[in-house]
Design a protein around this motif. Structure first.
Motif, PDB file in Angstrom:
ATOM      1  N   ALA A 120     -30.218  41.752  22.461  1.00  0.00           N
ATOM      2  CA  ALA A 120     -29.173  41.749  21.423  1.00  0.00           C
ATOM      3  C   ALA A 120     -29.840  41.848  20.044  1.00  0.00           C
ATOM      4  CB  ALA A 120     -28.336  40.486  21.538  1.00  0.00           C
ATOM      5  N   PHE A 121     -30.916  41.087  19.833  1.00  0.00           N
ATOM      6  CA  PHE A 121     -31.658  41.170  18.575  1.00  0.00           C
ATOM      7  C   PHE A 121     -32.250  42.575  18.400  1.00  0.00           C
ATOM      8  CE2 PHE A 121     -32.253  36.959  16.563  1.00  0.00           C
ATOM      9  CZ  PHE A 121     -31.620  36.148  17.493  1.00  0.00           C
ATOM     10  N   ALA A 122     -32.848  43.075  19.473  1.00  0.00           N
ATOM     11  CA  ALA A 122     -33.511  44.387  19.415  1.00  0.00           C
ATOM     12  C   ALA A 122     -32.513  45.482  19.071  1.00  0.00           C
ATOM     13  CB  ALA A 122     -34.186  44.680  20.746  1.00  0.00           C
ATOM     14  N   THR A 123     -31.316  45.392  19.637  1.00  0.00           N
ATOM     15  CA  THR A 123     -30.278  46.396  19.364  1.00  0.00           C
ATOM     16  C   THR A 123     -29.922  46.382  17.878  1.00  0.00           C
ATOM     17  OG1 THR A 123     -29.385  46.115  21.583  1.00  0.00           O
ATOM     18  CG2 THR A 123     -27.920  47.120  19.971  1.00  0.00           C
ATOM     19  N   GLY A 124     -29.787  45.194  17.317  1.00  0.00           N
ATOM     20  CA  GLY A 124     -29.470  45.078  15.895  1.00  0.00           C
ATOM     21  C   GLY A 124     -30.568  45.689  15.029  1.00  0.00           C
ATOM     22  N   VAL A 125     -31.808  45.380  15.360  1.00  0.00           N
ATOM     23  CA  VAL A 125     -32.933  45.925  14.573  1.00  0.00           C
ATOM     24  C   VAL A 125     -32.920  47.449  14.642  1.00  0.00           C
ATOM     25  CG1 VAL A 125     -35.453  46.054  14.384  1.00  0.00           C
ATOM     26  CG2 VAL A 125     -34.376  43.867  14.929  1.00  0.00           C
ATOM     27  N   LYS A 126     -32.725  47.975  15.855  1.00  0.00           N
ATOM     28  CA  LYS A 126     -32.782  49.432  16.037  1.00  0.00           C
ATOM     29  C   LYS A 126     -31.658  50.140  15.283  1.00  0.00           C
ATOM     30  CE  LYS A 126     -34.531  53.082  17.367  1.00  0.00           C
ATOM     31  NZ  LYS A 126     -35.909  53.454  17.013  1.00  0.00           N
ATOM     32  N   LEU A 127     -30.477  49.518  15.257  1.00  0.00           N
ATOM     33  CA  LEU A 127     -29.350  50.180  14.593  1.00  0.00           C
ATOM     34  C   LEU A 127     -29.514  50.225  13.078  1.00  0.00           C
ATOM     35  CD1 LEU A 127     -26.261  49.049  16.680  1.00  0.00           C
ATOM     36  CD2 LEU A 127     -27.290  51.303  16.550  1.00  0.00           C
ATOM     37  N   VAL A 128     -30.099  49.166  12.501  1.00  0.00           N
ATOM     38  CA  VAL A 128     -30.232  49.183  11.037  1.00  0.00           C
ATOM     39  C   VAL A 128     -31.549  49.786  10.563  1.00  0.00           C
ATOM     40  CG1 VAL A 128     -28.634  47.284  10.597  1.00  0.00           C
ATOM     41  CG2 VAL A 128     -31.056  46.787  10.897  1.00  0.00           C
ATOM     42  N   ARG A 129     -32.541  49.853  11.430  1.00  0.00           N
ATOM     43  CA  ARG A 129     -33.833  50.461  11.078  1.00  0.00           C
ATOM     44  C   ARG A 129     -34.234  51.453  12.170  1.00  0.00           C
ATOM     45  NH1 ARG A 129     -32.746  48.538   6.988  1.00  0.00           N
ATOM     46  NH2 ARG A 129     -33.863  47.048   5.666  1.00  0.00           N
ATOM     47  N   LYS A 175     -40.004  51.495  15.966  1.00  0.00           N
ATOM     48  CA  LYS A 175     -40.073  51.396  17.430  1.00  0.00           C
ATOM     49  C   LYS A 175     -39.852  49.938  17.796  1.00  0.00           C
ATOM     50  CE  LYS A 175     -40.153  52.493  21.394  1.00  0.00           C
ATOM     51  NZ  LYS A 175     -39.393  53.573  22.018  1.00  0.00           N
ATOM     52  N   VAL A 176     -38.824  49.682  18.565  1.00  0.00           N
ATOM     53  CA  VAL A 176     -38.493  48.304  18.925  1.00  0.00           C
ATOM     54  C   VAL A 176     -38.847  48.086  20.405  1.00  0.00           C
ATOM     55  CG1 VAL A 176     -36.690  46.546  18.965  1.00  0.00           C
ATOM     56  CG2 VAL A 176     -36.624  48.337  17.229  1.00  0.00           C
ATOM     57  N   VAL A 177     -39.651  47.070  20.633  1.00  0.00           N
ATOM     58  CA  VAL A 177     -40.109  46.782  21.998  1.00  0.00           C
ATOM     59  C   VAL A 177     -39.706  45.355  22.358  1.00  0.00           C
ATOM     60  CG1 VAL A 177     -42.104  46.660  23.540  1.00  0.00           C
ATOM     61  CG2 VAL A 177     -42.090  48.299  21.651  1.00  0.00           C
ATOM     62  N   VAL A 178     -39.061  45.217  23.498  1.00  0.00           N
ATOM     63  CA  VAL A 178     -38.723  43.888  24.014  1.00  0.00           C
ATOM     64  C   VAL A 178     -39.730  43.562  25.117  1.00  0.00           C
ATOM     65  CG1 VAL A 178     -37.023  42.569  25.346  1.00  0.00           C
ATOM     66  CG2 VAL A 178     -36.273  44.029  23.462  1.00  0.00           C
ATOM     67  N   ILE A 179     -40.412  42.439  24.973  1.00  0.00           N
ATOM     68  CA  ILE A 179     -41.309  41.992  26.049  1.00  0.00           C
ATOM     69  C   ILE A 179     -40.812  40.613  26.467  1.00  0.00           C
ATOM     70  CG2 ILE A 179     -43.679  41.536  26.771  1.00  0.00           C
ATOM     71  CD1 ILE A 179     -44.682  43.267  24.499  1.00  0.00           C
ATOM     72  N   SER A 180     -40.342  40.498  27.701  1.00  0.00           N
ATOM     73  CA  SER A 180     -39.776  39.224  28.110  1.00  0.00           C
ATOM     74  C   SER A 180     -39.899  39.046  29.618  1.00  0.00           C
ATOM     75  CB  SER A 180     -38.318  39.153  27.649  1.00  0.00           C
ATOM     76  OG  SER A 180     -37.988  37.813  27.320  1.00  0.00           O
ATOM     77  N   GLY A 181     -39.437  37.886  30.085  1.00  0.00           N
ATOM     78  CA  GLY A 181     -39.592  37.581  31.505  1.00  0.00           C
ATOM     79  C   GLY A 181     -38.376  37.972  32.323  1.00  0.00           C
ATOM     80  N   ASP A 182     -38.523  37.869  33.645  1.00  0.00           N
ATOM     81  CA  ASP A 182     -37.442  38.244  34.555  1.00  0.00           C
ATOM     82  C   ASP A 182     -36.234  37.319  34.407  1.00  0.00           C
ATOM     83  OD1 ASP A 182     -39.775  36.763  35.705  1.00  0.00           O
ATOM     84  OD2 ASP A 182     -38.314  36.219  37.226  1.00  0.00           O
ATOM     85  N   SER A 195     -27.924  55.203  19.111  1.00  0.00           N
ATOM     86  CA  SER A 195     -28.109  55.359  17.654  1.00  0.00           C
ATOM     87  C   SER A 195     -27.707  56.762  17.215  1.00  0.00           C
ATOM     88  CB  SER A 195     -29.568  55.150  17.247  1.00  0.00           C
ATOM     89  OG  SER A 195     -30.038  53.941  17.725  1.00  0.00           O
ATOM     90  N   GLU A 196     -28.089  57.767  18.013  1.00  0.00           N
ATOM     91  CA  GLU A 196     -27.746  59.149  17.655  1.00  0.00           C
ATOM     92  C   GLU A 196     -26.237  59.342  17.661  1.00  0.00           C
ATOM     93  OE1 GLU A 196     -31.666  61.553  19.303  1.00  0.00           O
ATOM     94  OE2 GLU A 196     -30.071  61.055  20.688  1.00  0.00           O
ATOM     95  N   LEU A 197     -25.580  58.793  18.690  1.00  0.00           N
ATOM     96  CA  LEU A 197     -24.124  58.938  18.775  1.00  0.00           C
ATOM     97  C   LEU A 197     -23.420  58.201  17.629  1.00  0.00           C
ATOM     98  CD1 LEU A 197     -23.662  58.627  22.637  1.00  0.00           C
ATOM     99  CD2 LEU A 197     -23.329  60.673  21.249  1.00  0.00           C
ATOM    100  N   VAL A 198     -23.964  57.024  17.266  1.00  0.00           N
ATOM    101  CA  VAL A 198     -23.365  56.252  16.162  1.00  0.00           C
ATOM    102  C   VAL A 198     -23.528  57.035  14.852  1.00  0.00           C
ATOM    103  CG1 VAL A 198     -23.681  54.184  14.721  1.00  0.00           C
ATOM    104  CG2 VAL A 198     -23.576  53.961  17.200  1.00  0.00           C
TER     105      VAL A 198
END
Ligand code: SF4
Length: 289
Positions: free
Chosen positions: A80-89, A93-100, A264-267
């Motif tokens: 959710a955070f990554a999506t926000g960052v990507k839409l405004v910037r 390159k936004v990378v999510v690194i997280s666990g299962d 992002s392209e569609l938006v």
């Protein structure tokens, strides 16, 4: 006295002040961090254009170790955070690194909808089959019959097959490796980083402290040997057939490699259309404010 200063080619990619890391001896997360910064180095990636977002869990600390902008977010909300960052910037390159557990239990809905919308982020999932940070409890990827502190007689839940889930949800690039496959993993990380749209790399990684101990898998070296001997590399095989079972083969490789228009392209396209229409109708537009 002659002063000797020792530097390492990867120094610039790490926040030295945040080290040493918190991970247990034999944990696979150090390998994941190492592969990730090597992928960045091989791509000559400009760290000013990188944002690393992590959720909660032992792997969540990784965003603090990488010398780039980062967010260590609330549980399950990394995408959710990554999506926000990507839409405004969008240029970052936004990378999510997280666990299962973080990505597929608490954050499960965020993942499937981010993939469905083709949000332009790279998702790297460290899959150790349990919730390591809170004591090794059963998670959404714990194999059937596996022992954990909350399944002392063996798990009776069918686990997610993450590559099948990612492919079915619409990810444009889907790969799985183990921490034994460092060269292949770096190559996949590079491809994922360069891909437009939601790219997904699953990494099977040992938690010798908890999953390994509860399932009597031996030392960290024994677990590495298990990952090596259990893995079968296949390219473009059916992700539905890549389930992970205790004692079975772990299918690794690239499963999906395709392209499609991103959210992002569609938006941006839609925003442009609305602007043009408003201008045509002589109404106030965002640009005119
Ligand atoms: S508890 Fe497990 S996952 Fe967490 S750092 Fe230790 S070995 Fe790694």
């Amino acid at each position: 006295m002659v002063e000797v200063s020792i530097s390492h080619p990867l120094d610039g990619y790490l926040r030295r002040g945040a080290l040493p890391h918190i991970w247990c001896a034999g944990c696979g997360y150090g390998v994941i961090l190492n592969c990730f910064i090597r992928a960045l180095r091989e791509l000559e990636f400009n760290l000013n254009n990188l944002v690393v977002v992590s959720g909660i869990g032992c792997i969540g600390r990784i965003s603090g170790y990488i010398n780039a902008d980062g967010f260590h977010t609330t549980h399950g909300r990394a995408l959710a955070f990554a999506t926000g960052v990507k839409l405004v910037r969008p240029h970052l390159k936004v990378v999510v690194i997280s666990g299962d557990g973080d990505l597929f239990a608490i954050g499960g809905n965020h993942f499937i909808h981010a993939a469905r919308r083709n949000i332009d982020v790279t998702v790297i999932c460290a899959n150790n089959f349990v919730y390591g940070m809170t004591g090794g409890q059963l998670g959404p990827t714990t194999p059937l019959s596996a022992y954990t502190p909350t399944t002392p007689y063996g798990s009776v839940e069918h686990p997610f097959n993450l590559v099948y889930l990612a492919a079915g949800s619409g990810a444009v690039y889907v790969a799985r490796w183990t921490i034994f496959h460092v060269r292949e993993l770096i190559t996949s990380m590079k491809k994922a980083l360069m891909r437009k749209g939601l790219s997904f790399v699953e990494i099977i990684t040992p938690c010798p402290t908890l999953f390994g101990r509860y399932n009597r898998l031996g030392t960290a070296v024994d677990i590495l040997e298990w990952l090596k001997t259990s893995s079968v590399t296949r390219y473009h095989s059916n992700p539905a057939e890549a389930e992970i079972t205790l004692g079975g083969k772990i299918i690794v490789g690239e499963f999906i490699d395709t392209e499609k228009v991103t959210y992002s392209e569609l938006v941006r396209e839609m925003t442009k259309k609305i602007q043009q229409r408003l201008e045509k109708e002589g109404k106030l537009t965002l640009a005119s404010l």
